[in-house]
Scaffold this motif. Structure first.
Motif, PDB file in Angstrom:
ATOM      1  N   PHE A  77       0.926  -1.120   0.151  1.00 53.65           N
ATOM      2  CA  PHE A  77      -0.139  -0.007  -0.104  1.00 53.65           C
ATOM      3  C   PHE A  77       0.760   1.224   0.039  1.00 53.65           C
ATOM      4  O   PHE A  77       0.596   2.158  -0.763  1.00 53.65           O
ATOM      5  N   GLU A  78       1.962   1.321   0.834  1.00 52.70           N
ATOM      6  CA  GLU A  78       2.825   2.281   0.997  1.00 52.70           C
ATOM      7  C   GLU A  78       3.719   2.477  -0.379  1.00 52.70           C
ATOM      8  O   GLU A  78       3.711   3.812  -0.744  1.00 52.70           O
ATOM      9  N   ALA A  79       4.066   1.559  -1.082  1.00 49.61           N
ATOM     10  CA  ALA A  79       4.822   1.519  -2.328  1.00 49.61           C
ATOM     11  C   ALA A  79       4.001   2.276  -3.336  1.00 49.61           C
ATOM     12  O   ALA A  79       4.212   3.224  -4.119  1.00 49.61           O
ATOM     13  N   ARG A  80       2.494   2.041  -3.313  1.00 44.64           N
ATOM     14  CA  ARG A  80       1.710   2.733  -4.212  1.00 44.64           C
ATOM     15  C   ARG A  80       1.424   4.113  -3.888  1.00 44.64           C
ATOM     16  O   ARG A  80       1.528   5.095  -4.663  1.00 44.64           O
ATOM     17  N   ARG A  81       1.424   4.530  -2.543  1.00 44.71           N
ATOM     18  CA  ARG A  81       1.251   5.685  -2.170  1.00 44.71           C
ATOM     19  C   ARG A  81       2.466   6.484  -2.495  1.00 44.71           C
ATOM     20  O   ARG A  81       2.404   7.955  -3.068  1.00 44.71           O
ATOM     21  N   ARG A  82       3.572   6.149  -2.699  1.00 49.31           N
ATOM     22  CA  ARG A  82       4.852   7.006  -2.707  1.00 49.31           C
ATOM     23  C   ARG A  82       4.782   7.553  -4.265  1.00 49.31           C
ATOM     24  O   ARG A  82       5.645   8.570  -4.367  1.00 49.31           O
ATOM     25  N   LEU A  83       4.253   6.833  -5.019  1.00 46.95           N
ATOM     26  CA  LEU A  83       4.339   7.464  -6.434  1.00 46.95           C
ATOM     27  C   LEU A  83       3.680   8.763  -6.149  1.00 46.95           C
ATOM     28  O   LEU A  83       4.020   9.606  -7.313  1.00 46.95           O
ATOM     29  N   TYR A  84       2.688   9.279  -5.541  1.00 51.89           N
ATOM     30  CA  TYR A  84       2.004  10.388  -5.383  1.00 51.89           C
ATOM     31  C   TYR A  84       3.081  11.546  -4.965  1.00 51.89           C
ATOM     32  O   TYR A  84       2.416  12.568  -4.928  1.00 51.89           O
ATOM     33  N   ALA A  85       4.191  11.104  -4.293  1.00 52.86           N
ATOM     34  CA  ALA A  85       5.040  12.146  -4.143  1.00 52.86           C
ATOM     35  C   ALA A  85       5.628  13.029  -5.096  1.00 52.86           C
ATOM     36  O   ALA A  85       6.157  14.124  -4.963  1.00 52.86           O
ATOM     37  N   HIS A  86       5.455  12.242  -6.204  1.00 55.12           N
ATOM     38  CA  HIS A  86       5.705  13.048  -7.601  1.00 55.12           C
ATOM     39  C   HIS A  86       4.609  13.938  -8.161  1.00 55.12           C
ATOM     40  O   HIS A  86       4.711  14.371  -9.427  1.00 55.12           O
ATOM     41  N   LEU A  87       3.347  14.150  -7.575  1.00 55.86           N
ATOM     42  CA  LEU A  87       2.310  14.662  -8.061  1.00 55.86           C
ATOM     43  C   LEU A  87       2.475  16.364  -8.143  1.00 55.86           C
ATOM     44  O   LEU A  87       2.917  16.882  -7.222  1.00 55.86           O
ATOM     45  N   ARG A  88       2.212  16.978  -9.165  1.00 58.58           N
ATOM     46  CA  ARG A  88       2.224  18.297  -9.471  1.00 58.58           C
ATOM     47  C   ARG A  88       1.238  18.767  -9.839  1.00 58.58           C
ATOM     48  O   ARG A  88       0.527  18.284 -10.726  1.00 58.58           O
ATOM     49  N   PRO A  89       0.589  19.859  -9.270  1.00 62.44           N
ATOM     50  CA  PRO A  89       0.961  20.477  -8.036  1.00 62.44           C
ATOM     51  C   PRO A  89       1.008  19.515  -7.026  1.00 62.44           C
ATOM     52  O   PRO A  89       0.088  18.859  -6.927  1.00 62.44           O
ATOM     53  N   PRO A  90       1.989  19.639  -5.731  1.00 56.93           N
ATOM     54  CA  PRO A  90       1.898  18.761  -4.708  1.00 56.93           C
ATOM     55  C   PRO A  90       0.457  19.072  -3.983  1.00 56.93           C
ATOM     56  O   PRO A  90       0.201  20.264  -3.828  1.00 56.93           O
TER      57      PRO A  90
END
Length: 263
Positions: A21-34
């Motif tokens: 689950f956390e591996a999937r969430r980490r993708l969204y650290a690259h969301l723009r705009p944050p």
């Protein structure tokens, strides 16, 4: 055969604890705009003091922890099929959690809760309509369901890549999504509003997306065509993204998610 994305055994494997689950969430650290999706989503709730709130499919307890900090007098309860997730939810949020509770048969009396959360989980329910009826049952009159899900456009670029050797994989959100599920919700709730959060995931290396795909192995590997392995899917995705990044310097993925607010 029950699809892996709704099969209880496969779901228990995929969500045995918070690691994938956390591996999937980490993708969204690259969301723009944050953006903080959780904070944005919970902003749709207007809770009275001491409100009772149920988080169905609470996972490792991110929403429960946020609510506990924001609404210290609220009576919070989380349920999940995964004992491992519930241990993490208790540690993170310090609230009570009930294990092995199905959204199709919640262990609560009718009208118990002022608000119910169903965050990115209804597409895993074997019978979505029955699940919605059960969520409505445990809400008090005038209570609110907050249900988050994905757009059919979400990560469309990634979906186009993860299909070597003719594998065309369904996504769980094909069963419950922003575009197609409002009418179903309106068969159970009198008022249904939808709010969408859109952005772009920008990657300058393929690792986060490859980890995202790898984390979904248990949900999709059983449905692969004969002769296709999940290792091949991951390798194909990583190589294709690496090629795009080498040519353009980065790759952009559509991010489109949102919430239904139902009364």
């Amino acid at each position: 055969m029950t699809p892996a994305r709704t099969d209880r055994v496969q779901l228990a494997r995929a969500y045995a604890d918070g690691t994938k689950f956390e591996a999937r969430r980490r993708l969204y650290a690259h969301l723009r705009p944050p953006r903080d999706f959780g904070g944005w989503a919970l902003g749709h709730l207007d809770l009275a003091p001491a409100a009772r709130v149920l988080d169905v499919g609470c996972g490792p307890g991110h929403y429960l922890a946020a609510l506990a900090a924001r609404e210290p007098t609220a009576g919070l309860v989380g349920v999940d099929l995964s004992t491992g997730m519930l241990h993490e939810a208790r540690d993170r949020s310090k609230v009570r959690a009930v294990a092995d509770a199905s959204v199709a048969a919640l262990p609560f009396a009718a009208g118990t809760f002022d608000a119910v959360l169903a965050m990115h989980m209804l597409y895993h329910a074997p019978d979505v309509a029955a699940a919605l009826t059960e969520l409505r049952r445990v809400l008090r009159p005038g209570g609110v369901l907050l249900a988050s899900t994905l757009s059919v456009e979400h990560l469309r670029e990634l979906r186009a890549l993860d299909a070597p050797a003719g594998a065309r994989l369904p996504r769980a959100s094909d069963r419950f999504n922003l575009e197609g599920s409002g009418d179903l919700l309106r068969t159970v709730f009198d008022q249904v509003a939808v709010d969408v959060l859109a952005g772009t995931i920008v990657l300058d290396e393929p690792g986060p997306a490859a980890a995202f795909v790898e984390s979904a192995r248990d949900l999709h590997e059983p449905e692969l065509p004969a002769g296709v392995t999940w290792d091949a899917v991951v390798a194909h995705t990583e190589a294709a993204l690496a090629g795009e990044i080498a040519r353009h310097g980065s790759v952009e993925l559509t991010a489109r998610t949102g919430v239904f607010v139902c009364r």
